[in-house]
Design a protein around this motif. Sequence first.
Motif, mmCIF file in Angstrom:
data_model
loop_
_atom_site.group_PDB
_atom_site.id
_atom_site.type_symbol
_atom_site.label_atom_id
_atom_site.label_comp_id
_atom_site.label_asym_id
_atom_site.label_seq_id
_atom_site.Cartn_x
_atom_site.Cartn_y
_atom_site.Cartn_z
ATOM 1 N N ARG A 1 12.909 -42.384 -73.624
ATOM 2 C CA ARG A 1 13.845 -41.777 -72.682
ATOM 3 C C ARG A 1 14.159 -42.797 -71.591
ATOM 4 O O ARG A 1 13.368 -43.704 -71.342
ATOM 5 C CB ARG A 1 13.221 -40.531 -72.023
ATOM 6 C CG ARG A 1 12.639 -39.462 -72.961
ATOM 7 C CD ARG A 1 13.705 -38.675 -73.683
ATOM 8 N NE ARG A 1 14.125 -39.344 -74.896
ATOM 9 C CZ ARG A 1 15.290 -39.131 -75.512
ATOM 10 N NH1 ARG A 1 16.154 -38.285 -75.010
ATOM 11 N NH2 ARG A 1 15.602 -39.761 -76.624
ATOM 12 N N GLU A 2 15.291 -42.626 -70.931
ATOM 13 C CA GLU A 2 15.607 -43.505 -69.791
ATOM 14 C C GLU A 2 14.476 -43.499 -68.769
ATOM 15 O O GLU A 2 14.182 -44.504 -68.144
ATOM 16 C CB GLU A 2 16.884 -43.020 -69.089
ATOM 17 C CG GLU A 2 18.163 -43.366 -69.813
ATOM 18 C CD GLU A 2 19.380 -42.821 -69.060
ATOM 19 O OE1 GLU A 2 19.364 -42.820 -67.812
ATOM 20 O OE2 GLU A 2 20.327 -42.364 -69.735
ATOM 21 N N GLU A 3 13.845 -42.336 -68.604
ATOM 22 C CA GLU A 3 12.818 -42.195 -67.563
ATOM 23 C C GLU A 3 11.414 -42.560 -68.041
ATOM 24 O O GLU A 3 10.468 -42.436 -67.266
ATOM 25 C CB GLU A 3 12.828 -40.771 -67.001
ATOM 26 C CG GLU A 3 14.134 -40.442 -66.296
ATOM 27 C CD GLU A 3 14.116 -39.060 -65.617
ATOM 28 O OE1 GLU A 3 15.093 -38.756 -64.930
ATOM 29 O OE2 GLU A 3 13.141 -38.304 -65.791
ATOM 30 N N GLY A 4 11.281 -42.959 -69.295
ATOM 31 C CA GLY A 4 9.947 -43.356 -69.751
ATOM 32 C C GLY A 4 9.681 -42.992 -71.192
ATOM 33 O O GLY A 4 10.587 -42.577 -71.922
ATOM 34 N N ASP A 5 8.437 -43.115 -71.584
ATOM 35 C CA ASP A 5 8.019 -42.848 -72.952
ATOM 36 C C ASP A 5 7.298 -41.502 -73.011
ATOM 37 O O ASP A 5 6.235 -41.336 -72.404
ATOM 38 C CB ASP A 5 7.071 -43.956 -73.436
ATOM 39 C CG ASP A 5 7.793 -45.280 -73.603
ATOM 40 O OD1 ASP A 5 8.695 -45.339 -74.452
ATOM 41 O OD2 ASP A 5 7.473 -46.227 -72.866
ATOM 42 N N ALA B 1 12.034 -34.644 -72.456
ATOM 43 C CA ALA B 1 10.808 -34.681 -73.264
ATOM 44 C C ALA B 1 9.622 -34.772 -72.319
ATOM 45 O O ALA B 1 9.746 -35.270 -71.201
ATOM 46 C CB ALA B 1 10.826 -35.871 -74.225
ATOM 47 N N PHE B 2 8.484 -34.284 -72.790
ATOM 48 C CA PHE B 2 7.289 -34.246 -71.926
ATOM 49 C C PHE B 2 6.472 -35.520 -72.065
ATOM 50 O O PHE B 2 6.270 -36.039 -73.160
ATOM 51 C CB PHE B 2 6.385 -33.072 -72.316
ATOM 52 C CG PHE B 2 6.996 -31.747 -72.024
ATOM 53 C CD1 PHE B 2 6.943 -31.228 -70.738
ATOM 54 C CD2 PHE B 2 7.640 -31.037 -73.019
ATOM 55 C CE1 PHE B 2 7.524 -29.999 -70.457
ATOM 56 C CE2 PHE B 2 8.230 -29.806 -72.745
ATOM 57 C CZ PHE B 2 8.167 -29.290 -71.464
ATOM 58 N N LYS B 3 5.985 -35.958 -70.932
ATOM 59 C CA LYS B 3 4.992 -37.024 -70.916
ATOM 60 C C LYS B 3 3.748 -36.463 -70.231
ATOM 61 O O LYS B 3 3.859 -35.812 -69.185
ATOM 62 C CB LYS B 3 5.516 -38.224 -70.119
ATOM 63 C CG LYS B 3 4.563 -39.417 -70.089
ATOM 64 C CD LYS B 3 5.196 -40.577 -69.335
ATOM 65 C CE LYS B 3 4.268 -41.777 -69.294
ATOM 66 N NZ LYS B 3 4.009 -42.360 -70.627
ATOM 67 N N ALA C 1 -1.522 -34.963 -65.663
ATOM 68 C CA ALA C 1 -0.469 -34.070 -65.153
ATOM 69 C C ALA C 1 0.785 -34.300 -65.984
ATOM 70 O O ALA C 1 0.974 -35.378 -66.548
ATOM 71 C CB ALA C 1 -0.200 -34.349 -63.677
ATOM 72 N N PHE C 2 1.621 -33.283 -66.046
ATOM 73 C CA PHE C 2 2.819 -33.361 -66.882
ATOM 74 C C PHE C 2 4.005 -33.915 -66.110
ATOM 75 O O PHE C 2 4.241 -33.553 -64.951
ATOM 76 C CB PHE C 2 3.211 -31.971 -67.399
ATOM 77 C CG PHE C 2 2.222 -31.412 -68.368
ATOM 78 C CD1 PHE C 2 2.244 -31.786 -69.697
ATOM 79 C CD2 PHE C 2 1.241 -30.522 -67.941
ATOM 80 C CE1 PHE C 2 1.318 -31.278 -70.594
ATOM 81 C CE2 PHE C 2 0.316 -30.007 -68.829
ATOM 82 C CZ PHE C 2 0.356 -30.382 -70.158
ATOM 83 N N LYS C 3 4.749 -34.737 -66.789
ATOM 84 C CA LYS C 3 6.041 -35.177 -66.284
ATOM 85 C C LYS C 3 7.078 -34.759 -67.311
ATOM 86 O O LYS C 3 6.885 -34.964 -68.509
ATOM 87 C CB LYS C 3 6.055 -36.691 -66.118
ATOM 88 C CG LYS C 3 7.359 -37.252 -65.558
ATOM 89 C CD LYS C 3 7.259 -38.763 -65.365
ATOM 90 C CE LYS C 3 8.533 -39.336 -64.793
ATOM 91 N NZ LYS C 3 8.834 -38.859 -63.425
ATOM 92 N N LEU C 4 8.150 -34.151 -66.845
ATOM 93 C CA LEU C 4 9.257 -33.848 -67.751
ATOM 94 C C LEU C 4 10.286 -34.959 -67.579
ATOM 95 O O LEU C 4 10.982 -35.005 -66.551
ATOM 96 C CB LEU C 4 9.866 -32.473 -67.428
ATOM 97 C CG LEU C 4 10.975 -32.030 -68.387
ATOM 98 C CD1 LEU C 4 10.471 -31.893 -69.822
ATOM 99 C CD2 LEU C 4 11.599 -30.716 -67.927
ATOM 100 N N LEU C 5 10.319 -35.859 -68.551
ATOM 101 C CA LEU C 5 11.334 -36.916 -68.528
ATOM 102 C C LEU C 5 12.674 -36.211 -68.731
ATOM 103 O O LEU C 5 12.881 -35.546 -69.748
ATOM 104 C CB LEU C 5 11.066 -37.926 -69.638
ATOM 105 C CG LEU C 5 9.660 -38.546 -69.642
ATOM 106 C CD1 LEU C 5 9.425 -39.328 -70.946
ATOM 107 C CD2 LEU C 5 9.445 -39.433 -68.432
ATOM 108 N N LYS C 6 13.573 -36.307 -67.754
ATOM 109 C CA LYS C 6 14.780 -35.486 -67.783
ATOM 110 C C LYS C 6 15.863 -36.060 -68.706
ATOM 111 O O LYS C 6 16.761 -35.358 -69.125
ATOM 112 C CB LYS C 6 15.354 -35.325 -66.368
ATOM 113 C CG LYS C 6 14.377 -34.737 -65.352
ATOM 114 C CD LYS C 6 14.033 -33.300 -65.653
ATOM 115 C CE LYS C 6 12.880 -32.773 -64.805
ATOM 116 N NZ LYS C 6 13.081 -32.794 -63.364
ATOM 117 N N LYS C 7 15.793 -37.345 -68.959
ATOM 118 C CA LYS C 7 16.801 -37.980 -69.819
ATOM 119 C C LYS C 7 16.249 -39.256 -70.404
ATOM 120 O O LYS C 7 15.241 -39.751 -69.921
ATOM 121 C CB LYS C 7 18.077 -38.276 -69.012
ATOM 122 C CG LYS C 7 17.843 -39.093 -67.763
ATOM 123 C CD LYS C 7 19.100 -39.234 -66.948
ATOM 124 C CE LYS C 7 18.825 -40.077 -65.700
ATOM 125 N NZ LYS C 7 20.005 -40.300 -64.892
#
Lengths: 226, 226
Positions: free
Chosen positions: A156-160, A220-222, B220-226
């Motif tokens: 994802r743009e925001e990470g893996d 997507a969740f990280k 902790a969870f991160k929701l990668l938004k894009k």
Amino acid sequence: MKIGILGTGIVGRTLAAKFSSEGDDLMIGTRNVSNTMAKGEPDGMGNPPFKEWQKQNQKVKLGTFSEAATFGELILLATFGNVTKNAIDLAGKENFKKKVVIDTTNPLDFSKGVPPGFTATLGNSLGEQIQKYLPDSKVVKAFNSIGAHIMVNPKREEGDPDFFLAGNDEKAKKQISAIVTKWGWKSATDLGDISQAFWLEALAMIWINYGFKFNSWSQAFKLLKK
Amino acid sequence: MKIGILGTGIVGRTLAAKFSSEGDDLMIGTRNVSNTMAKGEPDGMGNPPFKEWQKQNQKVKLGTFSEAATFGELILLATFGNVTKNAIDLAGKENFKKKVVIDTTNPLDFSKGVPPGFTATLGNSLGEQIQKYLPDSKVVKAFNSIGAHIMVNPKREEGDPDFFLAGNDEKAKKQISAIVTKWGWKSATDLGDISQAFWLEALAMIWINYGFKFNSWSQAFKLLKK
């Protein structure tokens, strides 16, 4: 490897194309081959008819559920969740014996529109139902909490994001983890035995509800581990 | 702002200390003040007795559930999930009227050890139960899917997690989002109305089960938004 996929929808197609591009031998199974090839209109989500897709993916064979299950050394379930067990019946339970079966499905009810309802209960997730239905198979719940395009293009743009999976067989989970690592997933997070499928199906609902609330389908969740 | 917190455990203490350090006026409520102050031993999780903690946090008052609920313009529920409604009864339902009530609790059953069982069902999450129990309050489900230390110190080595919340009152959710943004949360993700509490309670189970499987409590969870 020979891989059989039950379901001609976007999940089945996307995973078939990816495995095929990696050199695997693919057959997609459907309820009725001539009906599937006769369809000339896009489906309800705007995906092109199967025959159009197959023109671009000629190495992927189309067969009945039974033919695809017989063909596959590894089998992926990619039907709507409410018809998965029926698809297994049509495929012949004996054709799943001793095989790794990846369950990508979700217990969704679209009968009242979107967002869909959720039909599983604790201790009776779809993953657990399928494992009970196929006691001689190694069921791995995976790929179910993200959209198809992300399954094969995780970055994802925001990470893996994390690839989450659950199942009773450690070796089967390691096999799937190795495959998706090759596809670019940086972290395959094993949540435990097949009872954890309930939480993965719940996670799918967060993905789906967020999608409908924000009309967003790239999330997507990280799991930040530390 | 005057804030009342029901529950003297690690969640109540941690949030009380944080709000207090930001200049808010805090009272923690307990079932029985003299019993709470009489305890001289650490609790089952190794947390020091309340009176030790209070020595380091002298600005935080201790009162009964009823006194804390009366005191708070904002109320946080931080008891074990299985006694939350009883705590509300003891606090007096009338003392919650028209207030924002942050529900940090989870529907956990520790009677068979760890990992705990899960007692909520779809449409009957603890968040929804509490909103029904307090129809004149603005219940916001939040803080429930991470450990207490992360609530007030969100940044992880691997990135910035999402703060997830759900509730029926948009203004209440904005208020909580603004507070946690000041605390360092980079993204407050509003999943929707209080029915979404079920999925947040499910998300807590992923956090908890992962914790027990890997003996890891910093995730902790991160929701990668894009």
